[in-house]
Design a protein around this motif. Structure first.
Motif, PDB file in Angstrom:
ATOM      1  N   ILE A 201       0.737  -1.240  -0.205  1.00 11.17           N
ATOM      2  CA  ILE A 201      -0.138   0.124   0.487  1.00 11.17           C
ATOM      3  C   ILE A 201       0.906   1.190  -0.164  1.00 11.17           C
ATOM      4  O   ILE A 201       1.918   1.480   0.898  1.00 11.17           O
ATOM      5  CB  ILE A 201      -0.768   0.114   1.250  1.00 11.17           C
ATOM      6  N   ASP A 202       0.143   2.696  -0.825  1.00 11.46           N
ATOM      7  CA  ASP A 202       1.280   3.434  -0.745  1.00 11.46           C
ATOM      8  C   ASP A 202       0.325   4.118   0.351  1.00 11.46           C
ATOM      9  O   ASP A 202      -1.063   4.747  -0.383  1.00 11.46           O
ATOM     10  CB  ASP A 202       1.667   3.979  -1.945  1.00 11.46           C
ATOM     11  N   TRP A 203       0.961   4.994   1.057  1.00 10.94           N
ATOM     12  CA  TRP A 203       0.291   5.448   2.473  1.00 10.94           C
ATOM     13  C   TRP A 203       0.355   7.292   2.057  1.00 10.94           C
ATOM     14  O   TRP A 203       0.312   7.817   2.805  1.00 10.94           O
ATOM     15  CB  TRP A 203       0.802   5.111   3.330  1.00 10.94           C
ATOM     16  N   GLY A 204       1.615   7.407   1.455  1.00  4.64           N
ATOM     17  CA  GLY A 204       1.856   8.359   1.001  1.00  4.64           C
ATOM     18  C   GLY A 204       3.101   9.440   1.736  1.00  4.64           C
ATOM     19  O   GLY A 204       3.859   8.706   1.848  1.00  4.64           O
ATOM     20  N   PRO A 205       2.617  10.767   2.550  1.00  2.00           N
ATOM     21  CA  PRO A 205       4.356  11.262   3.057  1.00  2.00           C
ATOM     22  C   PRO A 205       4.373   9.919   4.303  1.00  2.00           C
ATOM     23  O   PRO A 205       5.696  10.031   4.439  1.00  2.00           O
ATOM     24  CB  PRO A 205       3.255  12.050   3.570  1.00  2.00           C
ATOM     25  N   VAL A 206       3.850   8.799   4.794  1.00  2.00           N
ATOM     26  CA  VAL A 206       4.458   8.452   6.096  1.00  2.00           C
ATOM     27  C   VAL A 206       4.694   7.091   4.837  1.00  2.00           C
ATOM     28  O   VAL A 206       5.123   6.092   5.606  1.00  2.00           O
ATOM     29  CB  VAL A 206       3.259   7.208   6.689  1.00  2.00           C
ATOM     30  N   GLY A 207       5.135   6.513   3.578  1.00  2.00           N
ATOM     31  CA  GLY A 207       5.676   5.968   2.983  1.00  2.00           C
ATOM     32  C   GLY A 207       4.957   4.753   2.374  1.00  2.00           C
ATOM     33  O   GLY A 207       3.411   4.944   2.703  1.00  2.00           O
ATOM     34  N   ILE A 208       5.722   3.252   2.514  1.00  2.00           N
ATOM     35  CA  ILE A 208       4.804   2.207   1.500  1.00  2.00           C
ATOM     36  C   ILE A 208       4.828   1.553   2.325  1.00  2.00           C
ATOM     37  O   ILE A 208       5.855   0.961   3.211  1.00  2.00           O
ATOM     38  CB  ILE A 208       6.078   2.211   0.205  1.00  2.00           C
ATOM     39  N   GLY A 209       4.063   0.273   2.621  1.00  2.38           N
ATOM     40  CA  GLY A 209       3.494  -0.873   3.926  1.00  2.38           C
ATOM     41  C   GLY A 209       3.257  -1.852   2.788  1.00  2.38           C
ATOM     42  O   GLY A 209       3.025  -1.941   2.136  1.00  2.38           O
ATOM     43  N   SER A 210       3.839  -2.838   4.082  1.00  2.00           N
ATOM     44  CA  SER A 210       3.612  -4.611   2.569  1.00  2.00           C
ATOM     45  C   SER A 210       3.157  -5.198   3.860  1.00  2.00           C
ATOM     46  O   SER A 210       3.994  -4.902   4.921  1.00  2.00           O
ATOM     47  CB  SER A 210       4.599  -4.203   1.742  1.00  2.00           C
ATOM     48  N   TRP A 211       2.621  -6.500   3.649  1.00  2.67           N
ATOM     49  CA  TRP A 211       2.690  -7.266   4.330  1.00  2.67           C
ATOM     50  C   TRP A 211       3.096  -8.731   3.418  1.00  2.67           C
ATOM     51  O   TRP A 211       2.792  -8.702   2.251  1.00  2.67           O
ATOM     52  CB  TRP A 211       1.278  -7.504   4.536  1.00  2.67           C
TER      53      TRP A 211
END
Length: 276
Positions: free
Chosen positions: A215-225
């Motif tokens: 997921i691209d969260w914008g300013p808080v970066g990229i999150g992945s599972w």
């Protein structure tokens, strides 16, 4: 000053045992902090890598009795007040309440002060307190000295079930405890509060069934599972990257959510620990 932030959680243990876990330094080192020193009625301190501004203890004990511990805690040059309270729900369960002053949602979103982590910091601490009494492996805590945001847990469920609970809006809303609406395809929207209430939803970058969700969260970066299956269990690795500065508030929230995701799959007749 605004009203204090209040969190309430159910812990499956008698009230006397939970009260002891709030003041026994050895137990505090299990569920709360890397280091802890307690000598009632004079001292209550905790610090270390997993404590905000944890280079040294910055707490001052204000009050302690059989049901309450209240401390002054200086963060970013401001003295805040945190209070931990216990009340018996049944002989075998306890309601733990955390009240925390000087928390501002704007500071959490903007990462403009370390005080912005206070809500999710306490959420993760209470989740680990509950896991301790359930005899479960504790969820990794935030390392406030590191910019490497990565955590791995094992879930007693197949990758197909775990992955479905990461992309199904109803399931995610249940275990995360907050309305979330997901369009489960690459390029789809991931909206906190629902698509009608999130003007800037995140974006699904990768979706590989039973293996990866990014997921691209914008300013808080990229999150992945990232998921790996073996013998009906899932090794789940969560990573946050691509940010200018570590989004510790968001990361602590993700970790507390990870705790509830594990319980969602592993605890019979699961109910969230959180109370309104």
């Amino acid at each position: 000053m605004s009203e204090p932030m209040i969190l309430r959680a159910r812990v499956q243990a008698p009230v006397k045992e939970v009260r002891n876990a709030l003041t026994d330094p050895a137990l505090l080192r299990v569920w709360l902090a890397e280091h802890a020193e307690v000598s009632l009625p004079d001292r209550f301190a905790f610090w270390g890598r997993d404590t905000p501004e944890g280079d040294a203890p910055h707490q001052r004990l204000l009050h302690a009795d059989d049901h309450t511990v209240r401390i002054a805690w200086t963060l970013d040059g401001v003295e805040t007040t945190a209070e931990l309270g216990v009340e018996e729900e049944t002989p075998d369960s306890t309601i733990v309440t955390v009240s925390q002053t000087h928390f501002d949602h704007r500071e959490a979103i903007e990462e403009s002060s370390i005080r912005g982590v206070l809500q999710t910091y306490w959420c993760l601490a209470l989740a680990n307190l509950a896991e301790h009494f359930e005899g479960r492996d504790l969820t990794p805590r935030v390392d406030f000295t590191s910019s490497g945001l990565r955590a791995t847990v094992t879930i007693d469920a197949a990758p197909s079930a775990v992955f479905e609970s990461l992309i199904d809006s109803e399931a995610v809303t249940r275990w995360f405890g907050y309305p979330i609406e997901i369009e489960p395809h690459v390029g789809g929207r991931y909206a906190m509060g629902g698509l009608d209430n999130d003007p800037h939803p995140a974006k699904v970058l990768e979706l590989e069934p039973e293996r990866r969700l990014t997921i691209d969260w914008g300013p808080v970066g990229i999150g992945s599972w990232e998921l790996e299956g073996s013998e009906g269990r899932t090794r789940l690795t969560m990573v946050q990257s691509g940010f200018d500065r570590p989004p510790y508030a968001a990361w602590a929230g993700n970790l507390s959510g990870l705790s509830e995701l594990r319980r969602y799959h592993e605890v019979p007749a699961w109910q969230p620990i959180w109370l309104s």
